[in-house]
Each structure stands twice: as C-alpha cells, then as structure tokens.
Design a protein around this motif. Structure first.
Motif, PDB file in Angstrom:
ATOM      1  N   PRO A 112      -5.154  29.130  62.836  1.00 28.41           N
ATOM      2  CA  PRO A 112      -6.576  29.479  62.970  1.00 28.41           C
ATOM      3  C   PRO A 112      -7.150  28.917  64.268  1.00 28.41           C
ATOM      4  N   THR A 113      -7.959  29.731  64.920  1.00 31.16           N
ATOM      5  CA  THR A 113      -8.520  29.331  66.222  1.00 31.16           C
ATOM      6  C   THR A 113     -10.045  29.318  66.157  1.00 31.16           C
ATOM      7  N   PRO A 114     -10.603  28.256  65.568  1.00 31.83           N
ATOM      8  CA  PRO A 114     -12.074  28.184  65.479  1.00 31.83           C
ATOM      9  C   PRO A 114     -12.678  27.876  66.848  1.00 31.83           C
ATOM     10  N   ARG A 115     -13.966  28.052  66.961  1.00 36.06           N
ATOM     11  CA  ARG A 115     -14.652  27.692  68.208  1.00 36.06           C
ATOM     12  C   ARG A 115     -16.125  27.405  67.908  1.00 36.06           C
ATOM     13  N   VAL A 165      -7.193  34.989  59.088  1.00 33.03           N
ATOM     14  CA  VAL A 165      -8.592  34.674  59.401  1.00 33.03           C
ATOM     15  C   VAL A 165      -8.950  34.827  60.885  1.00 33.03           C
ATOM     16  N   ASN A 166      -7.959  34.888  61.757  1.00 34.99           N
ATOM     17  CA  ASN A 166      -8.298  34.925  63.191  1.00 34.99           C
ATOM     18  C   ASN A 166      -9.026  36.197  63.603  1.00 34.99           C
ATOM     19  N   TRP A 167      -8.922  37.208  62.794  1.00 34.43           N
ATOM     20  CA  TRP A 167      -9.652  38.444  63.099  1.00 34.43           C
ATOM     21  C   TRP A 167     -11.136  38.172  63.185  1.00 34.43           C
ATOM     22  N   SER A 168     -11.577  37.207  62.400  1.00 39.86           N
ATOM     23  CA  SER A 168     -13.002  36.879  62.385  1.00 39.86           C
ATOM     24  C   SER A 168     -13.427  36.209  63.676  1.00 39.86           C
ATOM     25  N   ALA A 169     -12.431  35.769  64.477  1.00 38.52           N
ATOM     26  CA  ALA A 169     -12.766  35.154  65.760  1.00 38.52           C
ATOM     27  C   ALA A 169     -12.714  36.153  66.904  1.00 38.52           C
ATOM     28  N   MET A 170     -11.997  37.251  66.721  1.00 41.16           N
ATOM     29  CA  MET A 170     -11.822  38.179  67.850  1.00 41.16           C
ATOM     30  C   MET A 170     -12.568  39.495  67.707  1.00 41.16           C
ATOM     31  N   MET A 196       3.659  42.581  54.609  1.00 40.93           N
ATOM     32  CA  MET A 196       3.527  43.940  54.077  1.00 40.93           C
ATOM     33  C   MET A 196       2.499  44.657  54.932  1.00 40.93           C
ATOM     34  N   ARG A 197       2.824  45.837  55.333  1.00 41.66           N
ATOM     35  CA  ARG A 197       2.030  46.671  56.242  1.00 41.66           C
ATOM     36  C   ARG A 197       0.696  46.046  56.673  1.00 41.66           C
ATOM     37  N   ALA A 198       0.589  45.718  57.952  1.00 43.41           N
ATOM     38  CA  ALA A 198      -0.567  45.022  58.519  1.00 43.41           C
ATOM     39  C   ALA A 198      -0.834  43.689  57.811  1.00 43.41           C
ATOM     40  N   PRO A 199       0.210  42.851  57.714  1.00 51.24           N
ATOM     41  CA  PRO A 199       0.064  41.589  56.973  1.00 51.24           C
ATOM     42  C   PRO A 199      -1.064  40.747  57.554  1.00 51.24           C
ATOM     43  N   GLY A 200      -1.887  40.219  56.693  1.00 51.85           N
ATOM     44  CA  GLY A 200      -3.002  39.392  57.138  1.00 51.85           C
ATOM     45  C   GLY A 200      -4.158  40.222  57.645  1.00 51.85           C
ATOM     46  N   GLY A 201      -3.880  41.168  58.497  1.00 55.13           N
ATOM     47  CA  GLY A 201      -4.942  41.982  59.092  1.00 55.13           C
ATOM     48  C   GLY A 201      -5.706  42.771  58.049  1.00 55.13           C
ATOM     49  N   VAL A 202      -4.957  43.465  57.212  1.00 56.97           N
ATOM     50  CA  VAL A 202      -5.650  44.308  56.241  1.00 56.97           C
ATOM     51  C   VAL A 202      -6.354  43.448  55.197  1.00 56.97           C
ATOM     52  N   SER A 203      -5.790  42.264  54.904  1.00 56.57           N
ATOM     53  CA  SER A 203      -6.430  41.370  53.930  1.00 56.57           C
ATOM     54  C   SER A 203      -7.657  40.704  54.538  1.00 56.57           C
ATOM     55  N   GLY A 204      -7.476  40.138  55.719  1.00 55.46           N
ATOM     56  CA  GLY A 204      -8.573  39.401  56.344  1.00 55.46           C
ATOM     57  C   GLY A 204      -9.720  40.308  56.755  1.00 55.46           C
ATOM     58  N   MET A 205      -9.379  41.462  57.318  1.00 57.39           N
ATOM     59  CA  MET A 205     -10.457  42.353  57.772  1.00 57.39           C
ATOM     60  C   MET A 205     -11.128  43.083  56.617  1.00 57.39           C
ATOM     61  N   PHE A 206     -10.447  43.177  55.481  1.00 64.35           N
ATOM     62  CA  PHE A 206     -11.137  43.688  54.288  1.00 64.35           C
ATOM     63  C   PHE A 206     -12.333  42.776  53.991  1.00 64.35           C
TER      64      PHE A 206
END
Lengths: 176, 343, 739
Positions: free
Chosen positions: C157-160, C319-324, C348-358
């Motif tokens: 995770p890359t918080p700022r 969670v990094n999607w929330s930073a970018m 599994m297809r778009a791992p993390g991305g589809v979960s986090g961006m949901f």
C-alpha cells in the motif's frame, strides 16, 4: 473421487462389473468397444474412441460441454451410459463437417468469434444444431433461453447468439 | 460410482420382476438425475434396469376428456406436444422453465417427478444428511439453508423438491399410474410426494417394486387462466427459489375455482386448499389475492438464510394470480425467464 | 506505419481447430499404456488423518497403486522446491506430504487404475478416519486477527498525505463497508495433466497451465529432473482466468504416479475438486471519502481485510487503486490479511483490481449522491492528470474520451438523477457507471523466428493462449512485420522447449510476447537485407538500414524506387540460405519507469429490477476502453465482452459459500455456483477509444484481459442503487437482498 461412498460398500462385495462388447454408431460409423456398463457415453467417446472433441466440463449435466446429438436430439453425453446408446445414431462435433466443408454453424462461430478458449465450443455448436432442428427458437430471447444449457465461462454469449441468428436467417438447416 | 450390472427390460412384467429380485436394483430411463447421483456416490445401485424400450412413451387422449402422459415420454416431447401445449399450457410452461434443452430431451416424465432434492448436503457425502443416510443428522438445519424449505419441514429434513413439472402437475391434480407385483394402482398427485417427517429418506409413496407407467391429466387444464412463475438466481438453468403454478376458472371477474401450487418451498409440491377456497366465488382483486397468499404462508417457518422465501412466496403468489387473470389467449413465448416477462 | 493486419478484425487462426474438435487440451492426448488417476479428497477442513484403509480398493484387479502420505516416494525436502513463479510468501502446499489436513477437499490419495471408472470406484472404497481440530473459515470473525503481512505478494500500500486532516477539512463525508465473497475461477476445462511415458522412458507432460515453463520448473525441482527430461506441452487451455498461474496438485500427483509406476498417467480433477484450490479471496473493505462541496476529494481512506491460508500470505493489489484513480492529496491505505483453514487464494481475473475498485467505485457513487453531483461529473472533478501515488505522468490516458464516448453511446443524459425515479410497469430502471483501470506491464520474453525458403515463417515462444487470442495476434504481428500473408505464418506456443516467456497473466502477453515477436521478425529482416546487399549486382547494395526498404506482399521493395523489388524467397535463394533463424529476447525499455502505465475504462450499466421480487436483469452495458493499440478488434471485443459477463457474475451471482460447520465450500458445482448463462446476457457494447502510446512497449498495446471486468461489477451495483434506492454493499446482489 470426492468422498467415501454413502452406501454400505462392504455389503456389495467389491467386484468389477462385467465388460461387454458394445457397438456404438458414431458419425455414421459403427464401432465396437469392450466396456463395462458404468462407462458414460462421454467417457466412451473420449477415452475409448479417442473422439475428444466432445468435452467434459462438469460431468454432471450442469454445463453442456458434453452435448452431442443422439437420434438428432441434443443431449448431455455425461449423463447417459454408453451401453444405453447402443443402436442409436450419435453425432459428435467431429461428424458435423463434410470433409473440408464446415457446417454453417462452424463457419459462423469462426466468423463471429463465438468462442474464446474453445472448450465449450463443440458443445455449443452441437447444441445449436439441435436447436435448429427443434425449430422452437423464434426470437433472440428464445435462442438465449434455449442455449442456456451451455455455459461459456469466457462469456462469449453475445457472439454465440449472433452466430446462431445468422445461420437461422440464412435458412438454418442448409447443410443437411 | 458403484459397480453394477445392466439389463434392458423388454416388457413391463419382466422389468417389475427384475427390480423385485434385486434389492439394490434401480430403473434407469433418462438418467439425468440417477447417473449424476451415482457419480457422487449418493446412489449406489448394483443393478440397473434400462426401461427405455418399454412402450410407455405415448401421449394419448383419455376417455374422461383428459390426457395420458406416458412415463417414458421425454419432458421435451411432452412440453411441445400439440395437445399439451393447447390444453395444458401451464404444464408446458412449467416443464420448459426447468433444466436445459438437453436435459429435457433426456429426462422422462416418470423420472422428472422422481428426481431427488438439490440440497447441498444431500449431494455431499462429507456431510450429515438424513435423506441420504438416515440417522446421520441434517446439516442444513444449522448450515447454509438459503435454498431450503419453509413449509412442511421437519427437524430431520428441510430439503425441497426440485421439479418444476411436478408443481404444475400438483395444480392440475394429475394422477400417477403405477404397476407393481400387486398389480396396478393410481396415486393422486397430492399423495405421491410426501413430507419428510421422521423418514426423509422416502421422497414419495412409490413402493420399491413399483414403476410409474403414466401420468393422467384431468380434463380441466386451466388453459384460459394460468401462470407458471419461477424465481431463481439467474435467468435460466437454475432451480427455483420459489415457483408458483396457478390455475383459475373465471366467470367474468369472479373466480369459480383456484389452484395454487408452490415449488421451492417444501419437500413436495405445496398445495393449500383452504387458501384456494378463500378465492372461490370471490372477485379477482389484489386484496383477495393477498388474503390467499397470507393463508398459504400462515404456517411458514424460515431458517437462518431462507426467511426471505416467505415474503417472496407471497409476492410470487399474488403476481402469478394476477398474471393468470390477465392472460390473453394469444400464443406466446414458451418461456418464463423472469418475473417480468408477460405470460 | 502502413498496416496489413494489425488493427484489422481477424478471425482466430486456431478457429477451425476449435470448431471441429481438433484442438487438444491437457486430458486429450494419447499416451502409451495410459492409466487413470483419481484423487481422494479430505472431508474435513483441519486435523490429521488417523488411518487410511486402502485394502479393499487395492485388491480390485486393475488397480495399480494408491498413493498416500504413508507410501509416497521420498521427495524434495525443502519447501522452496515447491515454490513457483506465482507463489505468495510462505510455505507452499505439498500434496501427500504428511497426515495433516490444512483445508477441506485437500488431496489425500491418488488411486491409479487401468480405467477411469475403476479408479473412481476404487477411490470410493478408500476408508479414512480423521482426528478433527476446530477450523476457522469465517473471515468476518477474524477481523481482529487480521495482520499486515511482512511481505506483500504484489503491491505494498502506498499512502500519502494526511487523511485525518483531509477528512477534518471535508464538507461532505461518506463512510461505508463493502464485502464480497470468495469466488472460484471455474474454467470450463477442469484441471488435468497427462504424463505420457514413451517406450524408452521419455516423458511428455501435457498440463493445463498458464505457463509450461512454470510447470516444468516446479516438477523439475520436486522430482529432480532436468528440464530436458521434463517437457511440458499445453497448446490449448480451456479457460483459466488465473487458475493455471500456479501448478496445481494434479500435476504433482500425475508426475509422481508416472515416475513410480513407469506408466503413462492421466489425472483430471472433478468439478467439485475445482473448488479445492485457489480462489478469489473474500474481502471486507472500509471506504471513507471526504470531499469539498464541489466534490473535490479531500481524503480517501481504504482499509481492507482479505483471507489467506494458514501456510501462505496471499495478497493482491487491492487498495492502491484508491491512490491512483483520482486526484487527492490525502490517501490512507491498509491491507491486512487473515489466516483461514482454506487453500491459499489465487489470482483471479483482475485480481485485487476488480475487488478494490468495486468498493472504491461504489463509494464514489455514494459520494456523488451526497454531493448532489452527477456520478460522471464527480469523476471529472477528480480526474487525475498524473499518477499521484507515484507522482509520475501517465504514458497515455484517454479516460476522458472513455467517459465521453461511453456516456454518449449509452445515453447517460437520459438518466434521471433521482434514485427509484425511472420505471416501466413493475420494472425499476437504473443506470450506473464506474471507472476501471489496470496496470500495464511489459516483461522480458524471447521469441524465435524461422523463415524457410518456401516463404513460410514460423514464430514461437513458450507462452499460452487461454482463449485470449495469443495465436492470432502473434501471427498478425509477425505477418505485419515481415510483410507476409497471414497464411504463410504460424505461431507456436505452449511447449517448454520454446524460447522463454513469462506466465500468461496480468494482461501483459500482447505487449510482452508481441514485442518479442516483432523484434524477432525485425532481426529476420536485417538478415534478409544483409543477404540482399551482398548479392551480385544487387540494387539493394547501397541500402543502409531497414528504413530504406519496405517489406510487403512477401517482397522487399526499395523505398525510393518501388520498381525495384525482390521476393523474400528469391532473396533467400540469392543469399544461398534455405532457412533463416533468429532468437531474440525483448526487454522493456528503461524509460518506462518514468511513467505510470495503465489502461482505463468507463463502464455504463442499465439494470431492470422487478420491484416485487428484486430480480435484477442487466439490460444494457456500454464499456469504453482506453487500452492502447488494439491489435485485433475482433478478439479484443470478445475479451471485453467476456469481462462484462464476469462483471454480471460478480455483481449478481457468484459466491463460493463456506459451510462453517464443515469449513467447506458447499455449493461446489456448476448447478449451485452460479455463473451467467446466455439468458443473463443482453445488450453489451464495447468501444475502443483511440489511444496512442509509444512508451508502454514497441507494439503500443496495453493488454485487455482484465480491464473488461474492472468497473463492470461496480457499474451494475451502482445501477441497482439508482433503480431501487437500496444500496447493497455485500455481493452478490441476489434477490433476497433487495426484497
């Protein structure tokens, strides 16, 4: 195998079922194989006749990958025993093209990119052949409903329906 | 899958004899449910009698104005049969709401009503199930019971009957004709399936030596006013969470006879005659439908994950009745994809 | 660049094999004296095997052996021998290692027999007694036990900034928790391995995998084989979606049995056993968004808890999607994991991305209502013109075009902003949107190109085609580069003897292998040109570089004099070459590190919800994609359509339910684990917006395997809210949640 048997095995005397010669008529050719009654038609095709175009996707009638035509009707070959199909006309994906000339549905599937990984494809095409023969699909919604017994995990449904529609519009059974 | 021997029966008599002579024998026809269950070791017959050669495939007129459905006619041939489609569209729609085209091509009428529950625990031999293994307990009671019964269940079993066809047959008050060593008998549809009680391993009242030969549909087909409504987790190829088969006889705006059968809610197709009587002689209003729905669900009991079926069931009953009243006689699509499709 | 093939809709080159049944998958190869292995799975989730009675099964004639932890051969000693290219930190599962049970449906024996049916029957005769221990399989109960892994598998995770201060300044704040369950890949082809043992003992291993090299390395290490001894082949893969990224236990078991019995062995898992290994981890995600009255984000807090196994620390970029994804100074991120008695989760297809961006995109939707802004307007207010998480410019980002073209096609302006305001009869109509993104990566890959004097070109690389269209686009790239007709070009993959390629996953194959194919063909061109230059009286003699010639229609032309040309075959004859062959390795350029490289999408969904029953039908979806250069619009569209269908599944249907009494996925088949069927899929449209990108890779393609699913589920969930006024934050949205 998933689990232990639910029923009392010891009472059954672990024993093997008798093998017998079974003649299957597949794609117009009679083939005699020795097998026990517990062989499904699907496994007979894939493991005994090396006709691996028919796919095993669940082995329980829940996906449609194993669809073949028996006496012109589409069925799930995983849920019938090979021995029960002796004397019936079985058509598999390998039997649809006439030499180099593809069945119109096969051509339409290529044209419409109606697949991705290709594993459900033989079942989809055989199912669609059955659908055309049944003649019950009048609308796009009907096609979708009547093709819902064939799961495509890649999600190619839009293109599968387009491919089938095109063949119906062109007169369906032209290939017969 | 267990080891078994196989024969093809050529006459009804030999089929019955053969079955009676082997304790663990089973009949096989479509095989859509039995083969499946054999593969997961829930069924383990040591002898299979293939009855598909028997002359039980015909669909014929009965003298009383009804229709006889051969036990070995396939579900597809039945649903698409001209007389069934015309006189018993409720049945045709229910059949076509179930399974897939492939399965309907294989499954027979006799086999359809004998199909076993889709309870997860029944299917998984790693778990406790009184239906599969009497006395082992019911894992569904304290497990994931979203798809389970809300009516007529017992502390031993909360499984539901999975058939769509059977729900329509219950509404139509069909009769099941069977043959056994003691001869022939006819079982009214409401007595064919049973509630689990303390013997959930018994799905129905068919005796071990008996075979279904046909199903009789009475003359009354509710072709003018009926609906089959199926609610499920996707638009096709899924078992019902709740389904409703409704048939009405109408005189103008007045209901002269009502039949309501529910699927997905009990160990058998669920009928409630008091509720049906509530509607008799009444006008077809939302108010009256509501009363009937409430009566049907009066004794419903939800478990941890399936209480929603009580309210869903009520709404489904009301919608089905509304659709049955309003339906036109125009030929329509055979299918009910969602609740939103016109009948 | 003139183009003959790249960018043109092209039917799959392997299409004919697929529609005729000739395409062969892992369980479909003939092998000498083939035997069949059936796996026995544990019925408990935790504990140990007290005893196994295999006698009844073993005495059946035709049963060759039953492998258990008791009698298995000695194997590699160290955990790391079992590690593979996609292993998370930890100790990988070792099949049949000992009597311990680590998860339900753990493989505990392999029965090998002369036929499949016999092996299946014998497996049912194996009697097992267990000593059970209490298991933990409820993520919800593990909130307090969740921990920060010492090492993240993919992204830390890359918080700022300072989210607390940001939230304090915010005029509007929303806070909510979003959950989704475990999901299983369920490719149509069940995992299978056939180990063919030839008369002379040579092994050929047919495996269902997203990397033949990964499988090869795994078994080489465990069984002490050289790579030459362990050739792995996988020309067709019946779907994978990530399930083939790690070697699965059927590979291990088939290899072990084949080596021990010195016989060919085939092991195919059952559909139920497809629920016995990796899966998309369930997550619990808390989102807090703070914004100014005009919608500008002041702070984003994204805290996630996800499941892992007892033996490995699986984590994904959740969670990094929330930073970018949006412009915001203050971002606080945490990603914890909790150990459960399950198998390790798996990409599994778009791992993390589809979960986090949901979660993020549903929270953004909630913020739109809170700020009374159109959800699209809110995204534009917060549009990120650089990647704030790494403070880098984007190599390209045409997301604005996605929003604009998508909204126009969809008719977003017809949306009444008020929830539950649109209806037709008993159907409530809702429209929702979501943004999607996926990171673009180019990895190192090699390719070999072989040109024969008959004018045929064969290009190869040990990559995979899991339905993504690799065969076809690589053929297009090669044909384009060398100016040959497609029919004269073949592409080979799925064979461990071919030049090295990375795992097929992460949407990087088009970029990675495509660049290698292109470079290999460029190198061939150099060779051809060198030959031409040195030929007697050659008009090409003065030509200095490839810039001065054109390869097209199977000929080489002088750029400044199109009268002068020679066919490639003639050129080879002139040079006295029967075969020209090059193998090259393509590496990403260093300047990529100066950029943030992402594909983007804007997904618009319309749903129709029955107001009495809560049944949801996704009536329309428009997905507008900025994915760089589209090599094959036909297969590209299919990829995105598939992604949308996955979005429908995730939003409305898919859930691997754990029975807590048994710690076991209980709906473990395709009748009860619902994936979309044909009747669930209605009007889907895909738009590819123009996006030019010279930085991502020499091809300019960004990859499309994952971007299609990201955003799709969230758009549907947001549409359901708009239709009903009910915010469901717990997937899937089954009808009971809307009643």
């Amino acid at each position: 195998m998933q689990n232990q048997a639910a029923f009392e095995i010891s009472a059954l005397q672990p024993a093997l079922p008798p093998q017998q010669a079974v003649t299957l008529k597949v794609n117009g050719q009679e083939k005699t194989i020795k097998l026990a009654p517990w062989v499904s038609l699907l496994d007979a095709l894939r493991e005994y006749l090396q006709l691996t175009g028919t796919k095993k996707g669940c082995d329980h009638g829940q996906c449609g990958a194993c669809t073949v035509l028996v006496n012109g009707k589409r069925i799930n070959s995983c849920l019938t025993l090979a021995i029960m199909e002796e004397g019936n006309e079985i058509i598999t994906i390998e039997g649809l093209a006439k030499g180099d000339e593809l069945h119109p549905l096969q051509t339409a599937f290529i044209e419409h990119d109606a697949y991705q990984c290709g594993y459900c494809t033989p079942g989809q095409i055989c199912s669609a052949v059955g659908l055309l023969a049944e003649g019950k699909a009048k609308t796009t919604a009907d096609i979708k409903e009547l093709m819902s017994g064939n799961i495509c995990r890649c999600g190619a449904y839009t293109n599968i329906v387009s491919a089938i529609e095109e063949v119906i519009q062109k007169g369906g059974q032209a290939h017969e | 899958m267990n080891s078994f021997t196989y024969t093809r029966a050529t006459t009804l008599e030999t089929a019955v004899q053969d079955k009676a002579s082997a304790e663990l024998a089973k009949f096989i026809a479509g095989g859509t449910n039995l083969t499946d269950l054999m593969k997961v070791n829930v069924e383990g017959p040591n002898h299979l009698i293939d009855i598909r050669q028997l002359a039980l495939k015909d669909i014929t007129d009965n003298a009383d104005g009804g229709l006889r459905l051969g036990a070995l006619a396939t579900n597809a041939d039945t649903a698409y049969h001209e007389q069934v489609a015309k006189r018993y569209p409720l049945l045709a729609k229910a059949i076509l709401a179930g399974a897939s085209a492939q399965l309907r091509n294989m499954a027979t009428n006799g086999g359809n009503i004998l199909q076993r529950t889709r309870c997860y625990y029944f299917y998984d031999t790693a778990t406790a199930c009184n239906k599969r293994e009497p006395g082992s307990g019911c894992a569904a009671l304290s497990g994931f019971n979203r798809i389970h019964a809300i009516l007529g269940a017992s502390e031993h079993c909360i499984a539901v009957h999975p058939s769509d066809m059977a729900i329509a047959l219950a509404a139509l008050e069909a009769n099941v004709n069977v043959t056994g060593q003691q001869g022939n008998r006819t079982i009214p549809f409401s007595d064919f399936h049973r509630l689990p009680g303390d013997a959930p391993h018994l799905d129905n009242t068919l005796q071990p030596d008996e075979i279904i030969t046909s199903i009789d549909l009475p003359a009354k087909g509710f072709a003018q006013h009926h609906a089959y409504l199926k609610l499920r987790d996707r638009e096709s190829y899924a078992f019902a969470l709740v389904s409703v088969a409704a048939g009405l006889e109408m005189d103008g705006d007045t209901i002269t006879e009502a039949r309501i059968a529910l699927g997905g809610v009990a160990h058998k197709p669920w009928r409630n005659r008091e509720a049906e009587d509530l509607l008799t002689g009444k006008s077809a209003t939302e108010e009256n439908f509501k009363l009937a729905a409430a009566e049907i669900m009066r004794e419903a009991k939800g478990y941890e994950h399936n209480s929603f079926k009580i309210e869903l069931g009520k709404r489904a009953i009301m919608r089905a009745l509304e659709q049955a009243v309003k339906m036109s006689n125009k030929p329509d699509s055979h299918f009910h994809r969602t609740s939103t499709e016109p009948v | 660049m003139s183009t003959e093939y790249i960018g043109k809709p092209t039917s799959r080159v392997d299409g004919r094999d697929k529609v005729t049944g000739k395409a062969q998958y892992a369980a479909e190869f003939e092998a000498l004296n083939l035997t069949y292995g059936v796996v026995v799975s544990s019925t408990i989730a935790k504990g140990r095997i007290k005893a196994m009675d295999i006698s009844a099964a073993l005495q059946l004639p035709g049963v060759l052996q039953i492998f258990t932890h008791d009698n298995r051969p000695g194997l590699a000693w160290f955990d790391k021998s079992y590690q593979d290219e996609d292993s998370p930190p930890g100790a990988p599962f070792r099949p049949l290692y000992d009597e311990k049970i680590l998860f339900s449906q753990q493989p505990i024996a392999l029965v090998v027999a002369s036929t499949f049916e016999l092996a299946r029957y014998a497996a049912s005769l194996v009697k097992v007694t267990y000593e059970t221990e209490p298991h933990v399989t409820d993520l919800n109960q593990l909130r307090q036990d969740a921990y920060t892994p010492s090492k993240y598998k993919s992204a830390e995770p890359t918080p700022r900034g300072d989210a607390e201060t940001g939230l304090a300044q915010a005029a509007i704040k929303i806070e909510a928790e979003y959950n989704h369950p475990s999901e299983h890949h369920n490719p149509m082809e069940m995992h299978a391995t056939t180990v063919a043992v030839a008369e002379d003992g040579t092994l050929t291993i047919y495996d269902k995998t997203q990397s033949v090299l990964n499988s090869q390395k795994y078994i080489s290490k465990i069984f002490g084989l050289s790579t030459k001894e362990a050739r792995v082949i996988s020309p067709f893969v019946g779907g994978a979606f990530g399930s083939g990224l790690r070697p699965q236990y059927q590979l291990f078991l088939a290899m072990m049995a084949a080596l021990q019995l010195k016989r060919s062995v085939k092991v195919v898992l059952t559909r139920q056993q497809m629920f016995s290994f990796g899966h998309r981890p369930a997550t619990i995600q808390k989102l807090v968004l703070g914004a100014q009255a005009n919608g500008a984000l002041e702070a984003v807090v994204h805290e996630a808890i996800a499941e892992t196994s007892q033996f490995e620390d699986y984590s994904e970029n959740l969670v990094n999607w929330s930073a970018m994804l949006y412009k915001c100074e203050n971002v606080q991120l945490t990603h914890k994991i909790a150990k459960m008695d399950v198998y390790t989760p798996l990409d599994m297809r778009a791992p993390g991305g589809v979960s986090g961006m949901f979660a993020l995109e549903c929270a953004m939707d909630e913020l739109a209502y809170a700020t009374k802004l159109d959800p699209l307007e809110l995204r534009l207010v917060n549009y990120a013109d650089k990647d704030y998480s790494e403070d880098k410019p984007f190599s390209s980002k045409e997301l604005r075009q996605c929003y604009q073209q998508g909204a126009e096609k969809f008719g977003w302006n017809k949306r009444n902003p008020k929830p539950r305001s649109m209806r037709e009869g008993k159907e409530l109509i809702g429209m929702g949107l979501a943004t999607g993104a996926w990171e673009v990566k180019q990895k190192e890959a090699s390719a070999k190109a072989t040109l024969s004097v008959d004018g045929t070109l064969q290009v190869s690389s040990a990559t995979a085609d899991i339905g993504t269209g690799t065969y076809t686009i690589m053929t297009q790239i090669a044909a384009e580069t060398l100016g040959l007709p497609m029919e004269q070009v073949t592409f080979k993959l799925g064979d461990s003897t071919l030049p090295e390629a990375p795992l097929q996953g992460g949407s990087w194959t088009a970029a990675t292998v495509g660049s290698a194919v292109k470079q290999a063909c460029e190198a061939l061109k150099e060779k051809i040109l060198a030959g031409l230059r040195s030929a007697k009286d050659s008009p090409f003699e003065p030509v200095q570089t490839l810039e001065d010639v054109v390869f097209t229609d199977g000929r080489v032309f002088l750029k400044n004099n199109s009268e002068q040309s020679v066919s490639i075959t003639e050129a080879m004859r002139l040079a006295g070459e029967n075969v020209l062959e090059v193998t090259i390795t393509a590496k990403p350029k260093k300047n990529q590190q100066e950029y943030a490289m992402f594909s983007h999408s804007a997904v618009f969904a319309e749903v129709r919800v029955d107001e009495d029953f809560g049944t949801v039908r996704v009536s329309r979806v428009v997905s507008a994609i900025a994915g760089g250069r589209v090599i094959n619009p036909k297969t590209a569209r299919s990829q995105v359509l598939g992604g949308i269908v996955w979005g429908i599944g995730m939003a409305l249907e898919e859930e691997s339910v754990i029975d807590q009494q048994y710690g076991r996925f209980i709906n473990h088949d395709l009748a009860e684990y619902h994936v979309p069927v044909s009747a669930d899929v209605h009007d889907l449209e895909v738009i590819f917006v123009e996006e030019h990108d010279d930085i991502v890779n020499p091809i300019g393609a960004k990859g499309l395997g994952e971007i299609g699913i990201v955003g799709a589920a969230a758009a549907i969930v947001n549409a359901v809210y708009h239709a009903t006024g009910k915010r469901i934050r717990n997937l899937p949205i089954t009808l009971d949640k809307l009643l």
